[in-house]
Design an enzyme around this catalytic site. Structure first.
Site, PDB file in Angstrom:
ATOM      1  N   CYS B 134       8.715  -3.019   2.725  1.00 42.42           N
ATOM      2  CA  CYS B 134       8.478  -3.208   3.989  1.00 42.42           C
ATOM      3  C   CYS B 134       8.207  -4.606   4.413  1.00 42.42           C
ATOM      4  O   CYS B 134       7.292  -5.348   4.083  1.00 42.42           O
ATOM      5  CB  CYS B 134       6.836  -2.512   4.230  1.00 42.42           C
ATOM      6  SG  CYS B 134       6.271  -2.605   5.813  1.00 42.42           S
ATOM      7  N   CYS B 137       5.451  -5.637   6.578  1.00 47.65           N
ATOM      8  CA  CYS B 137       4.165  -5.487   6.238  1.00 47.65           C
ATOM      9  C   CYS B 137       4.109  -7.064   5.095  1.00 47.65           C
ATOM     10  O   CYS B 137       3.179  -7.525   5.247  1.00 47.65           O
ATOM     11  CB  CYS B 137       4.036  -4.516   5.017  1.00 47.65           C
ATOM     12  SG  CYS B 137       4.064  -3.178   5.867  1.00 47.65           S
ATOM     13  N   ASP B 138       5.028  -7.086   4.342  1.00 45.00           N
ATOM     14  CA  ASP B 138       4.746  -8.175   3.389  1.00 45.00           C
ATOM     15  C   ASP B 138       5.448  -9.671   3.556  1.00 45.00           C
ATOM     16  O   ASP B 138       5.435 -10.464   2.791  1.00 45.00           O
ATOM     17  CB  ASP B 138       5.289  -7.705   2.103  1.00 45.00           C
ATOM     18  CG  ASP B 138       4.749  -6.008   1.729  1.00 45.00           C
ATOM     19  OD1 ASP B 138       3.477  -6.358   2.208  1.00 45.00           O
ATOM     20  OD2 ASP B 138       5.253  -5.520   0.893  1.00 45.00           O
TER      21      ASP B 138
END
Lengths: 106, 306
Positions: B134, B137-138
């Site tokens: 992701c 997200c990261d």
């Protein structure tokens, strides 16, 4: 009890020096899976907060701590006992799966 | 109480099915999933190709709005996971993660797909230690680093482009010599000063004791092996259908996608309809998923009226 917010300033006090296990939810506003597990952690905190304190650390606001603990994926849930990380859970999981992973602490 | 319709899954297919079914007064129950609600679009950024949004729309916003639209017409949304389904027979049974059981005469399956793993032993071990699925997200945690993205489709290209916001350099590793991604997105990546293409290359191992330190690579033409330093690896090599709960009850193809009768969403089981990424390994777009969700609701409505 409800979850509470933890910052760099009170991380030592709230997390590392806690006499009971503490789960830190490393999260950020823009992370969809983090927002998805937010209510689940709230539930778990309401049910088991006496045994396992749940606190939330915003990695945007508190990036120093996030870097210190090697966060590269969120949501990341770390359980601290006596100041040490004893359990790390990465990624959003349904409540039953989280409860199973946390059963030693609740 | 026996319901008319249960919808399992959310995302554009599930929510569109819910909008149509609730407008048709089938008062559907929709299981959104406890952590998967909204589906694959929840981890994307800007959707530029959904018609009607001239300036694009953020994936999560689009899903939140579809959800509200479904709720507006009376869909009963449940943010829990389905853990068991019995789809045979006239009355279908669906059991959720809290132990509740819902019975209905028709079911729409819209469970979507999950990220595909490369299948390397070190992939799970280093997951969250530099291996990620992701980028939105990261990506933030890879500021000023050199990272790799593996894959060649739209999601790989989108992730690579997104990651240039943070990384010093993004290396896009693809086992072929051209991208499968749509032309506009591919061009964006190919012309990006921070993106380097590594063609005809496969990731054969992920290196690192505590966290990712590099990749072992293999040239797919020459077979030559090499190693290269990276601090992060984003995997975007495609998806697998989330049909694990219904294996053995319903006809699936070799790759696990639910089989439907052409030009409909009818599965081999009467009263069971399937839509979205769960059936589609060809188009896989938000708009095609939404379209098939609409078809599923109309098919279900027709089935229920007989």
């Amino acid at each position: 009890m409800a979850t509470s917010k933890v910052t760099t300033a009170d991380f030592d006090e709230v997390v590392l020096k806690s006499s009971t296990p503490v789960l830190v939810d490393f999260w950020a506003e823009w992370c969809g899976p983090c927002r998805a597990i937010g209510p689940i952690l709230e539930d778990i905190s309401n049910e088991y907060g006496e045994k396992l304190k749940i606190v939330k650390l915003n990695t945007d606001e508190e990036s120093a701590i996030a870097i210190k603990y090697g966060v590269t994926s969120i949501p990341m849930l770390n359980v601290y006992v006596n100041g040490e990380v004893v359990k790390t859970i990465i990624g959003a999981k349904p409540k039953p799966a989280l409860l199973k992973e946390l059963e030693a602490f609740i | 109480m026996i319901r008319d319709l249960v919808i399992v899954g959310s995302g554009p297919a599930g929510y569109t099915a819910a909008i149509y079914a609730s407008r048709a007064q089938l008062t559907p129950v929709q299981y959104e999933g406890s952590v998967t609600a909204g589906g694959a679009l929840m981890t994307t950024t800007e959707v530029e190709n959904f018609p009607g949004f001239v300036d694009g729309v953020m994936g999560p916003v689009l899903m939140e709005d579809m959800r509200k639209q479904a709720a507006r017409f009376g869909t009963e949304l449940i943010t829990d996971d389905v853990v068991e389904m019995d789809l045979k027979g006239d009355i279908k049974t669906v059991k959720d993660g809290s132990g509740n059981v819902v019975q209905a005469r028709a079911v729409i399956l819209a469970m979507g797909s999950a990220y595909k793993k490369i299948g390397l032993a070190n992939e799970d071990r280093l997951s969250g230690r530099g291996v990620s699925w992701c980028a939105t997200c990261d990506g933030f945690f890879f500021r000023d680093q050199t990272i790799a993205v593996v894959g060649g489709g739209d999601s790989a290209v989108e992730e690579a482009t997104f990651l240039t916001k943070f990384a010093t350099k993004v290396v896009l590793i693809h086992r072929r010599d051209s991208l499968r991604a749509s032309k506009i997105m591919a061009a964006r990546a190919l012309n990006h000063p921070k993106i380097e293409m590594l063609w005809n290359t496969e990731v054969v191992d992920i290196l690192g004791a505590e966290k990712v330190s590099g990749l072992a690579l293999k040239n797919t033409l020459t077979g030559e092996l090499s190693e290269r330093d990276f601090t992060g690896l984003f995997v975007a090599i495609g998806h697998i259908p989330r049909s694990e709960l219904i294996i053995g009850q319903i006809d699936l193809d070799n790759e696990g996608y639910v089989k439907v009768e052409a030009r409909s969403t009818r599965t081999n089981l009467p009263g069971v309809f399937a839509c979205g990424d769960l059936v589609d390994h060809t188009y896989r777009q938000a708009i095609t998923a939404a379209g098939s969700g609409c078809q599923a609701a109309l098919d279900a409505e027709k089935f229920l009226s007989h």
